[in-house]
Design an enzyme around this catalytic site. Structure first.
Site, mmCIF file in Angstrom:
data_model
loop_
_atom_site.group_PDB
_atom_site.id
_atom_site.type_symbol
_atom_site.label_atom_id
_atom_site.label_comp_id
_atom_site.label_asym_id
_atom_site.label_seq_id
_atom_site.Cartn_x
_atom_site.Cartn_y
_atom_site.Cartn_z
ATOM 1 N N HIS A 56 0.974 -1.617 0.191
ATOM 2 C CA HIS A 56 -0.551 -0.437 -0.157
ATOM 3 C C HIS A 56 1.327 1.294 -0.160
ATOM 4 C CE1 HIS A 56 -2.055 -2.867 2.278
ATOM 5 N NE2 HIS A 56 -3.337 -2.044 1.646
ATOM 6 N N ASP A 81 1.964 1.653 3.776
ATOM 7 C CA ASP A 81 2.957 0.879 3.553
ATOM 8 C C ASP A 81 4.519 1.308 3.245
ATOM 9 O OD1 ASP A 81 1.022 -0.934 4.460
ATOM 10 O OD2 ASP A 81 0.771 -1.914 2.957
HETATM 11 C C1 XLS Z 1 -7.929 -6.874 3.500
HETATM 12 C C2 XLS Z 1 -7.976 -7.414 1.928
HETATM 13 C C3 XLS Z 1 -6.158 -5.978 2.365
HETATM 14 C C4 XLS Z 1 -5.412 -6.031 0.551
HETATM 15 C C5 XLS Z 1 -5.560 -5.119 0.092
HETATM 16 O O1 XLS Z 1 -8.233 -7.492 4.251
HETATM 17 O O2 XLS Z 1 -7.213 -8.578 2.665
HETATM 18 O O3 XLS Z 1 -4.842 -6.459 2.664
HETATM 19 O O4 XLS Z 1 -5.374 -6.992 0.611
HETATM 20 O O5 XLS Z 1 -5.737 -4.152 0.727
#
Ligand code: XLS
Ligand code: NI
Ligand code: NI
Length: 437
Positions: A102, A105
């Site tokens: 993200h 991140d």
């Molecule tokens: C949350 C999601 C997230 C997505 C990316 O439950 O899995 O991690 O994969 O935003």
């Protein structure tokens, strides 16, 4: 690179099933050819920045339990740089070719929007250098549109257009960052796109808003020449009571309704499938049957817990059923197998990160071998073909071609009488699967 994971001095080797070394692969042998492709080509694993490097072990009852060496710096940007270095060191030692992030991140949110953008640009430049140095590639990028309090009532589906604009501006930069790093896909997971009570919600309006946001993303990608695949990741609940992208079927319907089908595929996550009351294989099949299975977030839930526990995928049955779908559609194309998984709160060591990923990779490698054998032996597919054989005969063909009517069906029944009940042979088929495992 040997600064943060000194307990693993070299690359994780493949040693075969006789090995008892917990820091070796027993099944994942990147060079091994399976039905014309290497294991590495079949299994485009990716490490998730958020769980593996930003995860703290925190849960609703307590704060961080992981004390990571890359967090022991005073400024946010120094932590971000160290985290980035740790990422590439880990991914390289593990022998994985991809990672995912993200925007938030990779780089911390600043005091203002433009400061956040500057932080992201600086970190993209650093990540680019590490990518060139290590050969590790970006499977996908995404924007975190759920963490900051401004997104409490949603991002694209927010009742306030001001928040919508913020989300759009943030996605613009996240797509640009993904493009700059040659990301092969870009993911939309609707973090807070849903509702908690219908009393304050106009669902119809929110759906139309979301569709506009996706159209803007399509336009922007075309403008900057980003050709990576757009993916939507369904999830039925959590954090909101009802997430709009409930499951694969719901998202496919949304894409058709708003004329977005040509531009999106799906990223199916195992634990999201089970939260929706489906199996992972069910969701993969729904997406694949529509020609829309683009990528997978691999993990698993816990049968006894009703939330997204995001545990590492070690259930062989689940992974075999998943690989059957993937192999039958001829692979995931530009997609991959992203470890959207975290070690349990009590697994506090950095070596636990290796054990977790090695276990997941070995489980999928083993599943690949098993699924390939099941498909090439053909016992299951022969049975299914036989079960449906009447549909490839005269009357079946006429019906499917749209050349039948209720009157014709009545004439058919008058001629042939009562159908003969056939066995579905479920137990036999389950035994067949077990004979490969
Ligand atoms: C949350 C999601 C997230 C997505 C990316 O439950 O899995 O991690 O994969 O935003
Ligand atoms: Ni996910
Ligand atoms: Ni998830």
């Amino acid at each position: 690179m040997n600064r943060f994971f000194t307990e693993v001095p070299t690359n994780i080797p493949y040693e075969g099933t006789a090995s008892r070394d917990p820091l070796a692969f027993r099944y994942f042998n990147p060079e091994q050819v399976v039905n014309g492709k290497t294991m590495e080509e079949h299994l485009r694993f990716s490490v998730a920045y958020w769980h593996t490097f930003k995860g703290s072990g925190q849960d609703p009852f307590g704060g961080a339990s992981f004390d990571r060496p890359w967090n022991r710096f005073s400024s946010d940007m120094d932590i971000a740089k160290a985290t980035c270095e740790a990422t590439f060191e880990f991914v390289t030692k593990l022998g994985v070719r991809y990672y995912c992030f993200h925007d938030r991140d990779l780089a911390p949110e600043g005091q203002t929007f433009s400061e956040s953008c500057k932080n992201l640009e600086a970190m993209v430049a650093l990540a680019k250098t590490f990518q060139e140095q290590t050969g590790v590639k970006l499977l996908w990028g995404t924007a975190n549109l759920f963490g900051h309090p401004r997104y409490t009532h949603g991002a694209g589906t927010n009742p306030d257009v001001h928040v919508f604009a913020y989300a759009a501006a943030q996605i613009k930069h996240a797509i640009a960052a993904t493009h700059e790093l040659n990301g092969e896909n870009y993911v939309f997971w609707g973090g807070r796109e849903g509702y908690d009570t219908l009393l304050n919600t106009d669902m119809n309006k929110e759906a139309r808003q979301m569709a506009r946001l996706f159209h803007m993303a399509v336009d922007y990608a075309a403008k900057i020449g980003f050709t990576g695949q757009f993916l939507i990741e369904p999830k039925p609940k959590e954090p909101t009571k009802h997430q709009y992208d409930y499951d694969a079927a719901t998202v496919l319907n949304f894409l058709q309704t708003y004329d977005l089908s040509d531009h999106f595929k799906l990223n199916i996550e195992a634990n999201h499938a089970t939260l929706a009351g489906h199996s992972f294989a069910h969701e993969l099949t729904v997406a694949s049957d529509a020609g829309k299975l683009g990528s997978m977030d691999i993990n698993r839930g816990d049968l006894l817990l009703g939330w997204d526990t995001d545990q590492f995928p070690t259930d062989l049955y689940d992974t075999v059923y998943a690989m059957l779908v993937v192999l039958r559609q001829g692979g995931l194309g530009s997609g991959g197998l992203n470890f959207d998984a975290k070690p349990k709160r009590g697994s506090i060591g950095t070596e636990d990160l290796f054990y977790a990923h090695i276990g997941g990779m070995d489980t999928f490698a083993r599943a690949l071998l098993i699924a390939d054998q099941i498909i090439s032996d053909g016992l299951i597919s022969d049975f299914v073909a036989k079960r449906y054989h009447s549909w490839s005969e005269k009357t079946g063909k006429e019906i499917l071609a749209g050349n039948a009517s209720f009157e014709k069906m009545e004439a058919y029944i008058n001629k042939h009488g009562e159908p003969v009940l056939q066995s579905g042979r479920q137990e036999y088929l389950e035994n067949v699967i077990n004979s490969y495992i």
